[in-house]
Design an enzyme around this catalytic site. Structure first.
Site, PDB file in Angstrom:
ATOM      1  N   LYS A 107      12.573  44.040  10.773  1.00 60.62           N
ATOM      2  CA  LYS A 107      12.958  43.501   9.286  1.00 60.62           C
ATOM      3  C   LYS A 107      13.230  42.384   9.143  1.00 60.62           C
ATOM      4  CE  LYS A 107      13.238  48.058   7.042  1.00 60.62           C
ATOM      5  NZ  LYS A 107      13.247  49.167   8.221  1.00 60.62           N
TER       6      LYS A 107
HETATM    7  C1  LIG Z   1      12.243  50.221   8.514  1.00 61.04           C
HETATM    8  C2  LIG Z   1      12.009  50.724   9.604  1.00 61.04           C
HETATM    9  C3  LIG Z   1      10.739  51.509   9.841  1.00 61.04           C
HETATM   10  C4  LIG Z   1       9.718  51.732   9.029  1.00 61.04           C
HETATM   11  O1  LIG Z   1       9.133  50.860   8.502  1.00 61.04           O
HETATM   12  P1  LIG Z   1       8.001  50.907   7.017  1.00 61.04           P
HETATM   13  O2  LIG Z   1       7.420  49.683   6.940  1.00 61.04           O
HETATM   14  O3  LIG Z   1       9.122  51.203   5.974  1.00 61.04           O
HETATM   15  O4  LIG Z   1       7.133  52.133   7.380  1.00 61.04           O
HETATM   16  C5  LIG Z   1      10.490  51.714  11.352  1.00 61.04           C
HETATM   17  N1  LIG Z   1      11.270  51.331  12.196  1.00 61.04           N
HETATM   18  C6  LIG Z   1      12.436  50.589  12.145  1.00 61.04           C
HETATM   19  C7  LIG Z   1      13.533  50.394  13.377  1.00 61.04           C
HETATM   20  C8  LIG Z   1      12.784  50.434  10.935  1.00 61.04           C
HETATM   21  O5  LIG Z   1      13.993  49.694  10.490  1.00 61.04           O
END
Ligand SMILES: *Cc1c(COP(=O)(O)O)cnc(C)c1O
Length: 436
Positions: A107
């Site tokens: 993220k």
């Molecule tokens: C947020 C997150 C996801 C999911 O990603 P999306 O774009 O919401 O599908 C997967 N793995 C981790 C570690 C995350 O923090």
């Protein structure tokens, strides 16, 4: 870049408008009116380039009409100042590690790019921009560190008391400065509800300039396109087929992969890999979209029962599920399968996957089960550092996991958060008081 709303009941917006509004007035999601296809020469250029250089080429094609080249160069250089290694773990199998940013989860790509992009637009409104965000864990840290020290912006993070990990809490509460953490005596749903109430509160919105940093914001999605190109450019040789497996919760990451494909990246097929929260794989099978409350799993960041980016997937394919199926395979795996996958990969290769990335590994196996020989490349996106989830590994594996030195000296730093009840009135009062 011009953007439309997936519900088509709001006017088109400029990049700046979409970025600061977050969501169109009709409650849809913003998507680009046109997705440019990169010329083959640009793709050929990418081999051997550093991540920020590839990011710049793609950003220039997508939003170069809204942001000056020089600014885009600076943003991509500053935002992506960490390594993005592609590791080979099998004959045709690769892991693209997206967890070397400061919050140790992917993220960071979205948050770090978006914060700098927002900061680059001269604001006509001289008031401080108030970013409000609710988090179940990973988003809070990425947004806190992504917006830390950005002038003219103040961030307020709401997190559920006692339901985030130690490290996640430190990431949100130790920075101070323009980052404020509110520890809510309630659940993530309560936090989200309070944030939504703030956006719906007319008189508050007259007093304050509010914006959101949730994954509904197109500014978080654009930078996720970059690493699909980068992973491909890092492969040791061109192959006839390219597969990506995406560990999915809210499906922003998968939408970014589909946008990369639309921009000309030769992706053969994507796996939408989920845990027990499988409403999108179910939709691919049955055609019925049935959102439901999320269930708790090992891969907590993917515990989403009504993924907000589903609308974007449908919109990219003009609502035609058969077309979606021609590019995307949906899979769902249990916690037991996830544990076994972590074990199997470790025994075979010594590589340690986090639970989210293990779900992606399972999806990759399913997607390439019929393939033989060396003519394809299969890449899984590793979204978090295994060290963020120390409790799920046995002693042997845990001893092999090494957390990097933390950026902001979080280990010893003082944690500051304001405890509030799960009631909107308290949030409202805090927001108004601090703006005077
Ligand atoms: C947020 C997150 C996801 C999911 O990603 P999306 O774009 O919401 O599908 C997967 N793995 C981790 C570690 C995350 O923090």
């Amino acid at each position: 870049m011009k953007l439309y709303s997936t519900r088509q009941k709001a006017p088109e917006a400029s990049l700046q408008q979409a970025l600061f509004a977050g969501m169109p007035a009709d409650q849809g999601l913003y998507m680009p009116v046109a997705i440019p296809r990169l010329p083959v020469e640009t793709l050929n250029l990418m081999e051997g380039l550093a991540f920020p250089e590839i990011a710049f080429l793609i950003a220039q094609a997508l939003i170069g009409d809204s942001v000056e080249d020089q600014v885009l160069k600076e943003i991509t250089r500053e935002a992506f100042s960490f390594p993005v290694p592609l590791r080979q773990i099998g004959e045709n199998e690769y892991v693209l590690e997206l967890f070397h940013g400061p919050s140790l989860a992917f993220k960071d790509f979205g948050a770090r790019f978006m914060s700098r992009l927002m900061g680059s637009f001269p604001s006509l409104d001289k008031r401080e921009l108030q970013i409000l965000v609710a988090t179940s864990g990973d988003t809070g840290g990425a947004v806190a560190m992504g917006f830390y020290g950005v002038p003219g912006i103040r961030v307020t993070i709401l997190y559920p008391s006692g339901r985030v990990s130690n490290l996640q809490e430190k990431q949100m509460t130790t920075l101070g400065g323009n980052i404020r953490a509110l520890e809510v005596a309630g659940s993530f749903d309560d936090c989200q509800g309070m944030v939504k109430q703030a956006f719906a509160d007319r008189s508050l919105n007259q007093e304050l300039r509010l914006s959101s940093a949730n994954s509904i914001n197109i500014g978080r999605l654009i930078p996720q396109i970059f690493y699909y190109f980068y992973g491909w450019a890092c492969l040791p040789a061109r192959k006839s087929a390219l597969y990506y497996s995406v560990p999915s919760g809210n499906f922003g990451n998968l939408v970014a992969g589909l946008m990369a494909w639309k921009m000309g990246l030769p992706i053969t097929r994507l796996a939408a890999s989920t845990n027990a929260n499988d409403v999108v794989p179910q939709w691919l099978i049955s055609g019925e979209y049935r959102p439901r409350p999320s269930v708790h799993t090992l891969s907590t960041a993917m515990d989403v029962g009504n993924p907000s980016n589903f609308e974007r997937i449908v919109s990219l394919f003009q609502g035609d599920r058969e077309l979606v199926k021609s590019m995307v395979s949906g899979y769902s795996f249990s916690d037991e399968e996830t544990r076994q996958a972590i074990r199997r990969v470790y025994d075979r290769t010594g590589y340690i996957l986090c639970p989210h990335s293990a779900v992606a590994w399972l999806g990759l196996q399913a997607l390439t089960a019929e393939k033989r020989g060396g003519q394809y490349a299969a890449v899984l996106l590793a979204t978090a550092h295994p060290g963020k989830f120390p409790d799920i590994y046995d002693a042997d594996m845990a001893s092999q996991i090494h957390l990097p030195e933390l950026d902001f000296n979080m280990q010893g730093a003082q944690q500051i958060s304001v405890k509030i009840a799960a009631e909107y009135s308290g949030l409202r009062r805090i927001l108004l008081e601090s703006s005077r």
